[in-house]
Design a protein around this motif. Structure first.
Motif, mmCIF file in Angstrom:
data_model
loop_
_atom_site.group_PDB
_atom_site.id
_atom_site.type_symbol
_atom_site.label_atom_id
_atom_site.label_comp_id
_atom_site.label_asym_id
_atom_site.label_seq_id
_atom_site.Cartn_x
_atom_site.Cartn_y
_atom_site.Cartn_z
ATOM 1 N N TYR A 31 0.851 -1.193 0.000
ATOM 2 C CA TYR A 31 0.000 0.000 0.000
ATOM 3 C C TYR A 31 0.886 1.241 0.000
ATOM 4 O O TYR A 31 1.822 1.354 0.787
ATOM 5 C CB TYR A 31 -0.894 0.003 1.236
ATOM 6 N N ASP A 32 0.596 2.164 -0.899
ATOM 7 C CA ASP A 32 1.336 3.421 -0.972
ATOM 8 C C ASP A 32 0.638 4.430 -0.058
ATOM 9 O O ASP A 32 -0.393 4.993 -0.419
ATOM 10 C CB ASP A 32 1.360 3.925 -2.424
ATOM 11 N N GLN A 33 1.208 4.631 1.111
ATOM 12 C CA GLN A 33 0.580 5.495 2.110
ATOM 13 C C GLN A 33 0.494 6.938 1.639
ATOM 14 O O GLN A 33 -0.468 7.648 1.932
ATOM 15 C CB GLN A 33 1.352 5.411 3.429
ATOM 16 N N GLU A 34 1.484 7.373 0.873
ATOM 17 C CA GLU A 34 1.480 8.755 0.381
ATOM 18 C C GLU A 34 0.382 8.960 -0.654
ATOM 19 O O GLU A 34 -0.349 9.969 -0.615
ATOM 20 C CB GLU A 34 2.837 9.104 -0.222
ATOM 21 N N GLN A 35 0.232 8.021 -1.574
ATOM 22 C CA GLN A 35 -0.764 8.136 -2.628
ATOM 23 C C GLN A 35 -2.135 7.576 -2.218
ATOM 24 O O GLN A 35 -3.120 7.762 -2.937
ATOM 25 C CB GLN A 35 -0.286 7.384 -3.879
ATOM 26 N N LYS A 36 -2.180 6.900 -1.068
ATOM 27 C CA LYS A 36 -3.419 6.304 -0.572
ATOM 28 C C LYS A 36 -4.022 5.330 -1.591
ATOM 29 O O LYS A 36 -5.202 5.386 -1.933
ATOM 30 C CB LYS A 36 -4.460 7.389 -0.232
#
Length: 309
Positions: free
Chosen positions: A100-105
């Motif tokens: 999961y890309d936390q920055e891009q959600k």
């Protein structure tokens, strides 16, 4: 109705030409093999990181893992009703948590490495945006991934699960008016694992959008697109009550258009990597045929065999 003779023709094609995974799924659905034998075939597509690749989605031949390929594997897991304690599920859920890309959600459908292997043009990744051609909205595959996190919530940190579920519901509200077939399928899978009584407004919106998008004419079904059976492959499907009349017509069409050798023909092509496409096309024939046979069985369109048969 599929006669016993026609069913035997279809069975012969599947047993001789479908890839081992789809062949074993067919035998599981129509014979008596244990689901564990299908899981063994499915695990051959799983990588050490818990994700899936190795062309489980035939239109991209990336051997490494991707969130999109892992959702395909989870669809098999759900059909087989694999026990939640099975390592195949634990490892797949861990893969989702780790990618999961936390920055891009979001999860990106496939990594850039997909470009280094034969693939359909809609799977090509733009190196600047990191998006593949199929990523028109957040929904695909993100909403579907959230559905698996909900389904196996005991394997997911509760705060993270609530975060992505809230995000999925917000995106649904914002984007429903522009969702296409694949987006809607992802949300159908999500709402099928959520308590329906808690989301009546959302389900009504989902139904309305599906009814706007679904193609209901036989001419349209000649090309790739959202058929009634796409949204309701079995009578247990969430959308079945809203599409049952169209599904009857769709089933008759699918039966009529089965190849005389007993398979479904994919109605799309890559237009590149010609030899690799031919291999993918054969894999799709088996996959699509097994899927159709499951639907025909569920809808009662297979002629019952006699005891002697």
């Amino acid at each position: 109705m599929i006669t016993t003779s026609k069913k035997n023709t279809i069975k012969s094609f599947i047993l001789n030409f479908a890839r081992p995974l789809d062949r074993s799924l067919f035998i599981f659905n129509f014979k008596t093999i244990n689901k564990d034998e299908v899981v063994v075939e499915l695990m051959k597509y799983q990588n050490e990181d818990g994700g899936f690749g190795k062309a489980i989605e035939p239109d991209f031949r990336l051997p490494g893992s991707s969130p999109m390929a892992t959702t395909i594997a989870m669809q098999y897991v759900n059909e087989l009703q694999v026990a939640p304690t099975h390592p195949i599920i634990k490892d797949a859920i861990n893969y989702f948590l780790n990618t999961y890309d936390q920055e891009q959600k979001r999860w990106f459908t496939v990594p850039e490495e997909v470009n280094n292997y034969p693939h359909a043009p809609w799977w090509h990744v733009n190196k600047e945006t990191k998006n593949a051609g199929v990523e028109s909205n957040w929904a695909n595959p993100n909403a579907e991934i959230v559905s698996y996190l909900v389904q196996y919530s005991e394997l997911v940190p509760s705060t993270f699960l609530q975060e992505v579920l809230d995000l999925a519901l917000m995106k649904f509200s914002d984007d429903i008016h522009k969702m296409e077939m694949h987006d809607l399928l992802c949300y159908i899978r999500l709402f099928e694992v959520l308590p329906n009584e808690k989301y009546p407004i959302e389900i009504n919106k989902l139904v309305s959008r599906v009814q706007e998008v679904v193609q209901t004419t036989t001419d349209a079904w000649e090309n790739y697109g959202p058929k009634p059976l796409t949204f309701a492959p079995t009578p247990k499907s969430l959308l079945y009550p809203f599409l049952k009349d169209e599904i009857e017509v769709n089933i008759q069409y699918e039966i009529k258009h089965l190849n005389e050798r007993g398979y479904c023909e994919p109605n799309w092509a890559w237009g590149q990597y010609d030899q690799d496409w031919l291999k993918a096309k054969e894999e799709w024939k088996g996959y699509l045929t097994v899927k159709l046979m499951k639907s025909l069985k569920e809808y009662g369109y297979l002629e019952k065999e006699t005891a002697s048969e």
